[in-house]
Scaffold this motif. Structure first.
Motif, PDB file in Angstrom:
ATOM      1  N   PRO A   1       6.621  12.637  10.004  1.00  0.00           N
ATOM      2  CA  PRO A   1       6.607  13.853   9.026  1.00  0.00           C
ATOM      3  C   PRO A   1       7.431  13.632   7.741  1.00  0.00           C
ATOM      4  O   PRO A   1       8.567  13.490   7.933  1.00  0.00           O
ATOM      5  CB  PRO A   1       7.299  15.009  10.054  1.00  0.00           C
ATOM      6  N   GLY A   2       6.677  13.964   6.883  1.00  0.00           N
ATOM      7  CA  GLY A   2       7.421  13.778   5.406  1.00  0.00           C
ATOM      8  C   GLY A   2       7.620  12.323   5.091  1.00  0.00           C
ATOM      9  O   GLY A   2       8.220  12.103   4.105  1.00  0.00           O
ATOM     10  N   LYS A   3       7.107  11.566   5.749  1.00  0.00           N
ATOM     11  CA  LYS A   3       7.112  10.014   5.085  1.00  0.00           C
ATOM     12  C   LYS A   3       5.562   9.496   5.027  1.00  0.00           C
ATOM     13  O   LYS A   3       4.697  10.144   5.210  1.00  0.00           O
ATOM     14  CB  LYS A   3       7.631   9.199   6.169  1.00  0.00           C
ATOM     15  N   GLU A   4       5.446   8.535   4.074  1.00  0.00           N
ATOM     16  CA  GLU A   4       4.489   7.983   3.877  1.00  0.00           C
ATOM     17  C   GLU A   4       3.625   7.216   4.874  1.00  0.00           C
ATOM     18  O   GLU A   4       4.614   6.704   5.962  1.00  0.00           O
ATOM     19  CB  GLU A   4       4.663   6.998   2.599  1.00  0.00           C
ATOM     20  N   ARG A   5       2.504   6.865   5.052  1.00  0.00           N
ATOM     21  CA  ARG A   5       1.663   6.163   6.014  1.00  0.00           C
ATOM     22  C   ARG A   5       2.481   4.619   6.175  1.00  0.00           C
ATOM     23  O   ARG A   5       2.378   4.275   5.106  1.00  0.00           O
ATOM     24  CB  ARG A   5       0.378   6.354   5.935  1.00  0.00           C
ATOM     25  N   GLU A   6       2.555   4.056   7.025  1.00  0.00           N
ATOM     26  CA  GLU A   6       3.179   2.797   7.326  1.00  0.00           C
ATOM     27  C   GLU A   6       2.163   2.040   8.102  1.00  0.00           C
ATOM     28  O   GLU A   6       1.893   2.361   9.133  1.00  0.00           O
ATOM     29  CB  GLU A   6       4.449   2.988   7.994  1.00  0.00           C
ATOM     30  N   TRP A   7       1.978   1.072   7.509  1.00  0.00           N
ATOM     31  CA  TRP A   7       1.055  -0.094   8.422  1.00  0.00           C
ATOM     32  C   TRP A   7       2.106  -0.668   9.605  1.00  0.00           C
ATOM     33  O   TRP A   7       3.386  -0.990   9.250  1.00  0.00           O
ATOM     34  CB  TRP A   7       0.825  -1.079   7.540  1.00  0.00           C
TER      35      TRP A   7
ATOM     36  N   ASN B   1      -1.647  -3.006   3.056  1.00  0.00           N
ATOM     37  CA  ASN B   1      -1.745  -1.734   2.387  1.00  0.00           C
ATOM     38  C   ASN B   1      -2.894  -0.946   3.159  1.00  0.00           C
ATOM     39  O   ASN B   1      -4.196  -1.143   3.483  1.00  0.00           O
ATOM     40  CB  ASN B   1      -2.182  -1.843   1.175  1.00  0.00           C
ATOM     41  N   THR B   2      -2.407   0.196   3.755  1.00  0.00           N
ATOM     42  CA  THR B   2      -3.368   1.101   4.197  1.00  0.00           C
ATOM     43  C   THR B   2      -4.497   1.456   3.619  1.00  0.00           C
ATOM     44  O   THR B   2      -5.633   1.848   4.067  1.00  0.00           O
ATOM     45  CB  THR B   2      -2.864   2.378   4.959  1.00  0.00           C
ATOM     46  N   ASN B   3      -4.490   1.679   2.153  1.00  0.00           N
ATOM     47  CA  ASN B   3      -5.470   1.843   1.410  1.00  0.00           C
ATOM     48  C   ASN B   3      -6.651   0.794   1.380  1.00  0.00           C
ATOM     49  O   ASN B   3      -7.731   0.987   0.932  1.00  0.00           O
ATOM     50  CB  ASN B   3      -4.941   2.200   0.006  1.00  0.00           C
ATOM     51  N   ASP B   4      -6.382  -0.427   1.749  1.00  0.00           N
ATOM     52  CA  ASP B   4      -7.326  -1.480   1.907  1.00  0.00           C
ATOM     53  C   ASP B   4      -8.185  -1.464   3.011  1.00  0.00           C
ATOM     54  O   ASP B   4      -9.217  -2.394   3.195  1.00  0.00           O
ATOM     55  CB  ASP B   4      -6.739  -2.715   1.736  1.00  0.00           C
TER      56      ASP B   4
END
Length: 122
Positions: free
Chosen positions: A40-46, A105-108
């Protein structure tokens, strides 16, 4: 590609959980499966990944505590999580990208499934 993470739950600090990621639909000859998490409140982390060649990758925050593995016959990837801490509390997701190039990078990762909640109490 359809992915579904499961196995989350509530566990006390120091405990263990095993997450499952079932895959269906389109398949790739070469791929990298990944686990990520979002608190919660944090960016997605690999968090961790495994290639179709069997090479595994881990974020420094989980190295030595988490283990990623796969069962190709069951189209399932696992994330064994040991020595859990409250900082591991998050929704955990599994994803996949084609090819063998590893990415943090999770966007990849083109495909991500629904997540599973992991809550670690202190």
């Amino acid at each position: 590609v359809q992915l579904q993470a499961s196995g989350g739950g509530l566990v006390q600090a120091g405990g263990s959980l095993r997450l499952f990621c079932g895959a269906s639909g389109r398949t790739f000859s070469h791929y990298v499966m990944a686990w990520s998490r979002q608190a919660p409140g944090k960016e997605r982390e690999w968090v961790a990944g495994i290639s179709s060649g069997g090479t595994t990758y881990y974020a420094d925050s989980v190295k030595g505590r988490f283990t990623v593995s796969e069962d190709n016959a069951k189209n399932t990837v696992y994330l064994q999580m040991n020595s859990l801490t409250p900082e591991d509390t998050a929704v955990y997701y599994c994803g996949v990208r084609s090819g063998l190039l590893f990415r943090r990078n999770t966007n990849d990762y083109k495909y991500w499934g629904q997540g599973t909640q992991v809550t670690v109490s202190s």
